[in-house]
Design a protein around this motif. Structure first.
Motif, PDB file in Angstrom:
ATOM      1  N   ARG A 181     -13.542   1.646  -1.869  1.00 45.54           N
ATOM      2  CA  ARG A 181     -12.112   1.309  -1.952  1.00 45.54           C
ATOM      3  C   ARG A 181     -11.618   1.162  -3.385  1.00 45.54           C
ATOM      4  O   ARG A 181     -10.540   0.614  -3.626  1.00 45.54           O
ATOM      5  CB  ARG A 181     -11.831   0.030  -1.167  1.00 45.54           C
ATOM      6  N   TRP A 193      -7.882  -0.155  -3.689  1.00 43.21           N
ATOM      7  CA  TRP A 193      -6.843   0.422  -2.838  1.00 43.21           C
ATOM      8  C   TRP A 193      -5.938   1.353  -3.635  1.00 43.21           C
ATOM      9  O   TRP A 193      -4.785   1.564  -3.293  1.00 43.21           O
ATOM     10  CB  TRP A 193      -5.982  -0.663  -2.160  1.00 43.21           C
ATOM     11  N   ASP A 195      -4.035   4.567  -5.388  1.00 41.64           N
ATOM     12  CA  ASP A 195      -3.438   5.808  -4.875  1.00 41.64           C
ATOM     13  C   ASP A 195      -4.186   6.999  -5.476  1.00 41.64           C
ATOM     14  O   ASP A 195      -4.268   7.151  -6.699  1.00 41.64           O
ATOM     15  CB  ASP A 195      -1.961   5.852  -5.268  1.00 41.64           C
ATOM     16  N   LEU A 281      -9.403   6.562   1.325  1.00 38.31           N
ATOM     17  CA  LEU A 281      -8.359   6.571   0.299  1.00 38.31           C
ATOM     18  C   LEU A 281      -8.067   7.957  -0.240  1.00 38.31           C
ATOM     19  O   LEU A 281      -7.164   8.133  -1.060  1.00 38.31           O
ATOM     20  CB  LEU A 281      -8.747   5.633  -0.836  1.00 38.31           C
ATOM     21  N   TRP A 284      -5.347   9.802   2.941  1.00 38.33           N
ATOM     22  CA  TRP A 284      -4.523   8.622   3.234  1.00 38.33           C
ATOM     23  C   TRP A 284      -3.604   8.873   4.430  1.00 38.33           C
ATOM     24  O   TRP A 284      -2.913   9.893   4.501  1.00 38.33           O
ATOM     25  CB  TRP A 284      -3.683   8.257   2.021  1.00 38.33           C
ATOM     26  N   LEU A 296      -0.853  -1.193  -1.716  1.00 39.13           N
ATOM     27  CA  LEU A 296      -0.857  -0.176  -0.664  1.00 39.13           C
ATOM     28  C   LEU A 296       0.475   0.549  -0.526  1.00 39.13           C
ATOM     29  O   LEU A 296       0.740   1.173   0.499  1.00 39.13           O
ATOM     30  CB  LEU A 296      -1.251  -0.810   0.675  1.00 39.13           C
TER      31      LEU A 296
END
Length: 510
Positions: A181, A193, A195, A281, A284, A296
């Motif tokens: 993650r 988390w 992007d 991730l 997504w 998130l």
């Protein structure tokens, strides 16, 4: 070698009142119970030694909980050694907070806000996302704590009293549940988390482990009684939702009882998964509803053909089904002898690991960063502000702490049970450390269990510390990579000492 005895018990630990759901920065109040929270105990006695493992549907095992459960067990007449009791958490974010002394509902975010106050204007107050503080409908931390002590003590004694001659078979399978993650970027930084839909994305920082370690237990008539299941992923599918739930482990238990019967026990354990999660991730998939998490936020992400969002119930059930399928497949393909007359040894190793330290320049930079951030807050303070400031608090507090402390006492349990090793740690241990142990241990199979008998934060790798962000910040844990390396060495030494007489040395020839 001696005859093995095994006992099982389970107890409901769901508070009757609504609860303040713990694990996120945003305040959340439970609206209903998706599945009840439980504590499941497996007691083992063999050759004059013993072990009780208790899997708890909680986010963490606080030290006070361990102390009070052991104190309640101290004068038992059944011969149970409180020091051989191990509590571990599945790390669900849809369970209660608790504290020995707090007579109000849990809102630990306010503690962080109070540290921001010196940098704020007098009229800037904290606004809760949900009305937690002083809400009489919500169970207080103290009420939940007392319930947990009473019921976990009860389940430990019940499992111990239920022990009978038995045996086990250990097994292995795979389930695609846990994934890294932490997302790495081309500037040398990372984000938990993060992007990945950006040109500066380079890689996921660490690997993943789809392995599922399983121990099936039997009574003296070779009837299946339960299973300990070890998965390298925290229970963090529906972590933002407004209900009480053991997350994917609840679904796994439901499905296994449909297959093996309602009297089947399942002990859930989370392996070394400090940098793992159930969410892909890279592929997504947006959750159905807002998760109120600044990490998130995704703006118009592409539509993917992939798993359902693991932040929704559909995804949670899929993850639970994957684990249940792995357990069932392993059972259907089970081979090997029943292990009953075995070598059993339980060693409690109080390791002294180095405190992760900070420099004076880091402390000065943190104070400056906190002041600048607070000056930029135009209105009142909310949970996102507190989340953004955590990295500053961690540095300034550590600078004060390290003036009088340089060692972190760490309770690690290392157990030999026949051909199997079990090791427990009070941290959220990054995957690489567990892999290092598994690759070099002498035993046939190991069950590595994190978040056990303590809640001492993340244990990141050197790479993660260099990349930064939550889970690798100084304030995210008390021990850094030097301590992680030492813990690996000491754990390997303990395991391999137990198995050194059984270890075959292979000579590789050209």
């Amino acid at each position: 070698m001696s005859q093995l005895k095994i006992g099982w018990a389970e107890v409901n630990i769901t508070p009757e009142k609504k609860i303040s759901l713990t694990g996120q920065f945003a305040e959340r109040i439970s609206e209903y119970v998706e599945k009840p929270l439980t504590a499941t105990a497996m007691a083992v006695e063999c050759g004059g030694d013993q072990m009780i493992l208790i899997g708890c549907d909680l986010a963490a095992i606080e030290e006070d909980l361990v102390i009070d459960v052991r104190a309640a067990l101290k004068d038992n007449k059944a011969g149970l050694d409180p020091q051989k009791v191990v509590l571990n958490a599945i790390h669900t974010h849809t369970g209660p907070g608790y504290s020995k002394a707090a007579n109000t509902p849990s809102n630990w975010v306010l503690d962080w806000y109070n540290r921001m106050k010196p940098f704020l204007k007098e009229d800037q107050v904290y606004e809760e996302a949900a009305s937690i503080t002083g809400n009489p409908e919500i169970a207080t931390d103290e009420e939940v704590f007392d319930l947990l002590v009473e019921r976990i003590t009860k389940v430990a004694l019940s499992a111990w009293e239920n022990r009978k001659p038995g045996s086990f078979k250990n097994a292995f399978d795979r389930a695609a549940v846990g994934m890294c993650r932490r997302v790495d970027y081309s500037d040398g930084t990372a984000q938990m988390w993060g992007d990945s839909n950006t040109a500066v994305f380079t890689e996921l920082e660490g690997g993943n482990d789809s392995g599922v370690e399983i121990m099936f237990t039997y009574d003296e008539d070779k009837k299946l009684t339960g299973a300990m299941v070890n998965v390298c992923c925290p229970a963090q599918c529906v972590q933002h939702r407004l209900f009480v739930s053991p997350d994917y482990w609840g679904e796994t238990k439901k499905l296994l009882r449909e297959r093996f019967g309602e009297d089947f026990f399942m002990l859930p354990t989370c392996s070394t998964a400090g940098d793992q999660c159930p969410v892909d991730l890279v592929r997504w998939v947006n959750p159905d509803t807002d998760v109120h998490d600044p990490n998130l936020i995704r703006h118009n992400p592409p539509v993917r053909k992939a798993d359902p969002s693991m932040f929704d119930l559909e995804g949670m059930r899929k993850a639970g089904r994957r684990v249940a399928n792995a357990v069932e497949d392993a059972f259907d393909e089970l081979t090997g002898e029943f292990q009953s007359d075995i070598v059993f040894e339980h060693h409690v190793h109080n390791m002294q690991l180095p405190l992760r330290r900070v420099t004076l320049s880091e402390k000065i930079a943190a104070e400056k960063g906190l002041a600048e951030y607070c000056r930029g807050i135009s209105g009142n303070v909310n949970f996102m502000d507190v989340a953004n400031c955590q990295k500053f608090f961690g540095v300034t507090e550590r600078f004060e702490e390290q003036e009088t402390k340089n060692i972190v006492d760490t309770e690690v349990h290392v157990i030999r049970m026949g051909s199997v090793a079990i090791a427990t740690f009070p941290y959220e241990v990054f995957l690489d450390y567990g892999n290092q142990i598994k690759a070099r241990e002498y035993c046939e199979q190991s069950f590595l269990i994190q978040l056990a008998n303590g809640s001492m934060g993340y244990l990141p790798t050197k790479k993660a510390e260099g990349h930064g962000h939550y889970s690798a910040f100084v304030g995210s844990g008390v021990v850094g990579h030097e301590g992680g390396d030492l813990m690996v060495r000491e754990t390997l030494k303990d395991i391999n000492r137990m198995f050194e007489n059984d270890h075959a040395v292979y000579e590789y020839k050209d």
